[in-house]
Design an enzyme around this catalytic site. Sequence first.
Site, PDB file in Angstrom:
ATOM      1  N   HIS A  61       0.830  -1.207   0.000  1.00 35.29           N
ATOM      2  CA  HIS A  61       0.000   0.000   0.000  1.00 35.29           C
ATOM      3  C   HIS A  61       0.867   1.260   0.000  1.00 35.29           C
ATOM      4  CE1 HIS A  61      -3.975  -1.845   0.189  1.00 35.29           C
ATOM      5  NE2 HIS A  61      -3.388  -2.797   0.892  1.00 35.29           N
ATOM      6  N   THR A  62       1.998   1.147  -0.644  1.00 33.70           N
ATOM      7  CA  THR A  62       2.875   2.310  -0.800  1.00 33.70           C
ATOM      8  C   THR A  62       2.872   2.810  -2.247  1.00 33.70           C
ATOM      9  OG1 THR A  62       4.686   0.767  -1.140  1.00 33.70           O
ATOM     10  CG2 THR A  62       4.463   1.693   1.067  1.00 33.70           C
ATOM     11  N   LEU A 152      -2.683 -12.701  -6.227  1.00 28.81           N
ATOM     12  CA  LEU A 152      -1.364 -12.886  -6.845  1.00 28.81           C
ATOM     13  C   LEU A 152      -1.305 -12.173  -8.202  1.00 28.81           C
ATOM     14  CD1 LEU A 152      -0.780 -16.661  -5.952  1.00 28.81           C
ATOM     15  CD2 LEU A 152       0.086 -14.645  -4.760  1.00 28.81           C
ATOM     16  N   SER A 154      -3.590 -11.936 -10.725  1.00 29.33           N
ATOM     17  CA  SER A 154      -4.112 -12.590 -11.927  1.00 29.33           C
ATOM     18  C   SER A 154      -4.538 -11.529 -12.948  1.00 29.33           C
ATOM     19  CB  SER A 154      -5.292 -13.495 -11.573  1.00 29.33           C
ATOM     20  OG  SER A 154      -6.272 -12.777 -10.848  1.00 29.33           O
ATOM     21  N   GLU A 187      -7.345  -1.244 -16.089  1.00 27.26           N
ATOM     22  CA  GLU A 187      -8.001  -1.752 -14.880  1.00 27.26           C
ATOM     23  C   GLU A 187      -8.834  -0.646 -14.219  1.00 27.26           C
ATOM     24  OE1 GLU A 187      -5.729  -4.707 -13.148  1.00 27.26           O
ATOM     25  OE2 GLU A 187      -6.822  -4.733 -11.264  1.00 27.26           O
ATOM     26  N   ASP A 199       1.609  -4.079  -9.647  1.00 29.79           N
ATOM     27  CA  ASP A 199       1.353  -5.407 -10.226  1.00 29.79           C
ATOM     28  C   ASP A 199       1.680  -5.448 -11.717  1.00 29.79           C
ATOM     29  OD1 ASP A 199       0.361  -5.612  -7.696  1.00 29.79           O
ATOM     30  OD2 ASP A 199      -1.740  -5.787  -8.284  1.00 29.79           O
TER      31      ASP A 199
HETATM   32  C1  GLA Z   1      -3.078  -4.369  -4.967  1.00 29.98           C
HETATM   33  C2  GLA Z   1      -2.879  -3.268  -6.003  1.00 29.98           C
HETATM   34  C3  GLA Z   1      -1.438  -2.750  -5.981  1.00 29.98           C
HETATM   35  C4  GLA Z   1      -0.999  -2.386  -4.575  1.00 29.98           C
HETATM   36  C5  GLA Z   1      -1.325  -3.512  -3.598  1.00 29.98           C
HETATM   37  C6  GLA Z   1      -1.029  -3.120  -2.169  1.00 29.98           C
HETATM   38  O1  GLA Z   1      -2.337  -5.489  -5.318  1.00 29.98           O
HETATM   39  O2  GLA Z   1      -3.173  -3.744  -7.286  1.00 29.98           O
HETATM   40  O3  GLA Z   1      -1.298  -1.663  -6.849  1.00 29.98           O
HETATM   41  O4  GLA Z   1      -1.576  -1.176  -4.168  1.00 29.98           O
HETATM   42  O5  GLA Z   1      -2.682  -3.905  -3.679  1.00 29.98           O
HETATM   43  O6  GLA Z   1       0.326  -2.917  -1.993  1.00 29.98           O
END
Ligand code: GLA
Length: 408
Positions: A61-62, A152, A154, A187, A199
Amino acid sequence: MLAAHRGARAPSGLTLFSPHASLGPMALSAAELKRYFSQVYGHPAAGVVRAPGRVNLIGEHTDYNDGFVLPIAIERQTLAAYAPRADRTIRLASRQQRRAEASFYLDGPIRRARPKWANYPMGVAAGLIAHGAELAGRDILFDSDVPIGGGLSSSASLEVAAALAMLTGTGSRVDDYQLALICQKAEHDFVGAPCGIMDQAIAVMGRAGRAMLLDCRDGSARQIPFDDPHLVILVADTKVKHDLTDGDYAARRAQCHAATDKLDLKTLRYADEATVLAGADKLTEKELMRARHVVGEIERTVRAVDALVAGDHAEFGRLMYASHASLRDDYQVSCPELDRIVELARPLRDVYGARMTGGGFGGCAIILVRADQADRIGRAVTEGFAAAFGHPCVVFATRAASGAGVVC
Ligand code: GLA
């Protein structure tokens, strides 16, 4: 035996479920997927591309606060077989969505539609076209062994695989980070998930044997060796599903941004704990907790990289536990199942550290362990989890895999 990624495979068209050995249906090999493509579309595939799922080692969450993240690409992936078409249509099919095929026209307005899963590739196509890529008609067939909605990534692996399936062979090139941004926007706009960039960036830019320190302020990446043969990451899936569109994730983002405004900062990246505490009286209790997590987590991520580079796995593990505690107590995105996995792992011999990974509220925890002890540790965690919740959690081992690319 824990699930080796390329363990026993199901013959084409069948799925194997084994609660201890697999997170879901095994993916086909590229050759099997090509054969399946011919059955689905009635003509041969021209090629196969791939994009991996991910776990985040630390830095949670950064990303949407301009901070650092440290993900690895995992040995679970989405494959996409594709072939050109004579017209300007993109047809989409997926082995995981057998009754929900889709198609869209490249020159029409590309808008959100049903089935839901098709919005990921459609959003990517819209973004690529807006970026100036010259797309052409294609038939595409996806297959994945990244569990859907399992935390993970997907979604990101589907987006990036879709992008490569549409771009490969067209002559259009898109820079890595730009491609990640296009997939992230898909997204946001087509699925309504207000995710950060982590991600998609790791799915595109991951390297085998490396963890990627991504600076989400400017998109620069440093590849950190993560290839010690004595170490492995265990991924433990709670099977608790959570969707980034359901409001909890957006609420955390909003609280961070409210704290940023009240502290008169550009983003929380420009603060440390002292700055946040000095402005505490301007913040609500929740905003203070969220901001405290973010600034602490950014600092932990930088320290974790130093520990990794120094080969200090004990320190790396301590930072993982601290990250989990902060996500549980200040950010409030853990859940009893994730907490239990961390507590089950902590006292075991040859465990360095454990924490939830990804957005939270369910999904997966990761455990950094000595590779030759991974079976014993995985079994102990699974059994302890079953004793607490009445069903086992599913555990598999992974090392850092490579980012997206052409398979054949
Ligand atoms: C999800 C989001 C990422 C990130 C994480 C938390 O996976 O897709 O962008 O914010 O949560 O670190």
